[in-house]
Design a protein around this motif. Structure first.
Motif, PDB file in Angstrom:
ATOM      1  N   ASP A 116      71.634  95.334  33.062  1.00 38.63           N
ATOM      2  CA  ASP A 116      70.456  94.878  32.324  1.00 38.63           C
ATOM      3  C   ASP A 116      70.887  93.848  31.280  1.00 38.63           C
ATOM      4  N   ASP A 117      69.918  93.156  30.707  1.00 37.11           N
ATOM      5  CA  ASP A 117      70.228  92.057  29.781  1.00 37.11           C
ATOM      6  C   ASP A 117      71.035  92.517  28.570  1.00 37.11           C
ATOM      7  N   GLU A 118      70.727  93.698  28.064  1.00 36.80           N
ATOM      8  CA  GLU A 118      71.438  94.208  26.882  1.00 36.80           C
ATOM      9  C   GLU A 118      72.919  94.404  27.170  1.00 36.80           C
ATOM     10  N   LEU A 155      74.717  91.037  27.652  1.00 40.44           N
ATOM     11  CA  LEU A 155      75.015  90.398  26.368  1.00 40.44           C
ATOM     12  C   LEU A 155      76.233  91.038  25.699  1.00 40.44           C
ATOM     13  N   ARG A 156      76.325  92.356  25.810  1.00 42.93           N
ATOM     14  CA  ARG A 156      77.486  93.048  25.249  1.00 42.93           C
ATOM     15  C   ARG A 156      78.764  92.613  25.959  1.00 42.93           C
TER      16      ARG A 156
END
Length: 74
Positions: free
Chosen positions: A20-22, A25-26
């Motif tokens: 997922d996007d989160e 990004l991490r």
């Protein structure tokens, strides 16, 4: 092939990140992104976590996170 299938001490190229996007990004903030060369240093007992090397940074990933990273062994 996913990252958690790679043997300890092996080198691979990240081909895709299926997260997922989160989480993407991490990963990106840690330097883990597509077309990066990584080394799997070692896995914990029970293979719950693993230590990888990206550039000059050591990172600990959970098994579930590593499963989302597709690689090609070099």
């Amino acid at each position: 092939m996913s990252l958690n299938e790679l043997k300890d001490g092996s080198v691979a190229l990240i081909t895709n990140i299926n997260a997922d996007d989160e989480l993407k990004l991490r990963f990106f903030s840690l330097g883990v992104n597509e077309n990066k060369k990584i080394t799997k240093l070692r896995s914990s007992l029970g293979r719950a976590t693993m230590e990888i090397l990206v550039d000059s940074t050591c990172i600990i990933l959970r098994h579930e996170e590593a499963e989302k990273i597709s690689i090609q062994e070099l």
